[in-house]
Design a protein around this motif. Sequence first.
Motif, PDB file in Angstrom:
ATOM      1  N   ALA A 221      -7.701  -0.197  -5.355  1.00  0.00           N
ATOM      2  CA  ALA A 221      -8.455   1.036  -5.535  1.00  0.00           C
ATOM      3  C   ALA A 221      -7.604   2.015  -6.334  1.00  0.00           C
ATOM      4  O   ALA A 221      -6.373   2.023  -6.220  1.00  0.00           O
ATOM      5  N   ASP A 222      -8.251   2.838  -7.118  1.00  0.00           N
ATOM      6  CA  ASP A 222      -7.508   3.799  -7.937  1.00  0.00           C
ATOM      7  C   ASP A 222      -6.632   4.712  -7.079  1.00  0.00           C
ATOM      8  O   ASP A 222      -5.550   5.118  -7.501  1.00  0.00           O
ATOM      9  N   SER A 223      -7.092   4.996  -5.888  1.00  0.00           N
ATOM     10  CA  SER A 223      -6.371   5.934  -5.022  1.00  0.00           C
ATOM     11  C   SER A 223      -5.040   5.390  -4.516  1.00  0.00           C
ATOM     12  O   SER A 223      -4.199   6.158  -4.048  1.00  0.00           O
ATOM     13  N   VAL A 224      -4.848   4.072  -4.617  1.00  0.00           N
ATOM     14  CA  VAL A 224      -3.602   3.487  -4.096  1.00  0.00           C
ATOM     15  C   VAL A 224      -2.768   2.801  -5.170  1.00  0.00           C
ATOM     16  O   VAL A 224      -1.649   2.354  -4.894  1.00  0.00           O
ATOM     17  N   LYS A 225      -3.287   2.708  -6.379  1.00  0.00           N
ATOM     18  CA  LYS A 225      -2.553   2.050  -7.456  1.00  0.00           C
ATOM     19  C   LYS A 225      -1.203   2.707  -7.661  1.00  0.00           C
ATOM     20  O   LYS A 225      -1.089   3.928  -7.691  1.00  0.00           O
ATOM     21  N   GLY A 226      -0.188   1.886  -7.798  1.00  0.00           N
ATOM     22  CA  GLY A 226       1.158   2.381  -8.014  1.00  0.00           C
ATOM     23  C   GLY A 226       1.885   2.725  -6.726  1.00  0.00           C
ATOM     24  O   GLY A 226       3.096   2.956  -6.751  1.00  0.00           O
ATOM     25  N   ARG A 227       1.157   2.761  -5.618  1.00  0.00           N
ATOM     26  CA  ARG A 227       1.787   3.082  -4.326  1.00  0.00           C
ATOM     27  C   ARG A 227       1.738   1.896  -3.360  1.00  0.00           C
ATOM     28  O   ARG A 227       2.656   1.699  -2.574  1.00  0.00           O
ATOM     29  N   PHE A 228       0.649   1.132  -3.421  1.00  0.00           N
ATOM     30  CA  PHE A 228       0.465   0.007  -2.513  1.00  0.00           C
ATOM     31  C   PHE A 228       0.646  -1.302  -3.287  1.00  0.00           C
ATOM     32  O   PHE A 228       0.259  -1.400  -4.453  1.00  0.00           O
ATOM     33  N   THR A 229       1.208  -2.295  -2.593  1.00  0.00           N
ATOM     34  CA  THR A 229       1.367  -3.616  -3.198  1.00  0.00           C
ATOM     35  C   THR A 229       0.873  -4.673  -2.227  1.00  0.00           C
ATOM     36  O   THR A 229       1.292  -4.706  -1.066  1.00  0.00           O
ATOM     37  N   LEU A 230      -0.004  -5.516  -2.735  1.00  0.00           N
ATOM     38  CA  LEU A 230      -0.592  -6.575  -1.928  1.00  0.00           C
ATOM     39  C   LEU A 230       0.073  -7.895  -2.273  1.00  0.00           C
ATOM     40  O   LEU A 230       0.320  -8.190  -3.446  1.00  0.00           O
ATOM     41  N   SER A 231       0.362  -8.690  -1.242  1.00  0.00           N
ATOM     42  CA  SER A 231       0.930 -10.011  -1.489  1.00  0.00           C
ATOM     43  C   SER A 231       0.491 -10.947  -0.379  1.00  0.00           C
ATOM     44  O   SER A 231       0.029 -10.514   0.675  1.00  0.00           O
ATOM     45  N   ARG A 232       0.641 -12.229  -0.650  1.00  0.00           N
ATOM     46  CA  ARG A 232       0.293 -13.223   0.364  1.00  0.00           C
ATOM     47  C   ARG A 232       1.374 -14.286   0.420  1.00  0.00           C
ATOM     48  O   ARG A 232       1.975 -14.640  -0.602  1.00  0.00           O
ATOM     49  N   ASP A 233       1.612 -14.774   1.622  1.00  0.00           N
ATOM     50  CA  ASP A 233       2.552 -15.870   1.828  1.00  0.00           C
ATOM     51  C   ASP A 233       1.760 -17.000   2.471  1.00  0.00           C
ATOM     52  O   ASP A 233       1.524 -16.991   3.677  1.00  0.00           O
ATOM     53  N   ASN A 234       1.342 -17.941   1.663  1.00  0.00           N
ATOM     54  CA  ASN A 234       0.493 -19.018   2.174  1.00  0.00           C
ATOM     55  C   ASN A 234       1.234 -19.919   3.153  1.00  0.00           C
ATOM     56  O   ASN A 234       0.620 -20.508   4.038  1.00  0.00           O
ATOM     57  N   ALA A 235       2.540 -20.009   3.008  1.00  0.00           N
ATOM     58  CA  ALA A 235       3.320 -20.842   3.931  1.00  0.00           C
ATOM     59  C   ALA A 235       3.314 -20.235   5.340  1.00  0.00           C
ATOM     60  O   ALA A 235       3.430 -20.961   6.326  1.00  0.00           O
TER      61      ALA A 235
END
Length: 125
Positions: free
Chosen positions: A61-75
């Motif tokens: 979302a524009d409101s969180v860009k540059g502040r929030f980072t999403l990642s996933r660890d499938n293992a």
Amino acid sequence: QVQLVESGGGLVQAGGSLRLSCAASGRTFSTYAMGWFRQAPGKEREFVAAISWSGDTTYYADSVKGRFTLSRDNAKNTLYLQMNSLKPEDTAVYTCAADFRGQYGLDLDRTYDTWGQGTQVTVSS
């Protein structure tokens, strides 16, 4: 279907950081697109971030860009949301969601068919 459990919420001062986790169990986590949504009191649920099941595309979302980072660890069958530079307006219940082999419409809550229970994030000014 997967089952989702969020953790990592809490109380933090403005400018601080939190990392939310969404642990998945059940069917193969790597085949699910994952998203975070949030809902503040008296407001509608809104999209925060999402990642395609292949992991090659993320949306914010524009409101969180540059502040929030999403990642996933499938293992580890876990989705993470690193939240930095938090603001009081980020205060909400954050909920993760899953969509089997999802690629499109990941910013829409109707895309997802599995939801967690949510975790409260409170940012004080």
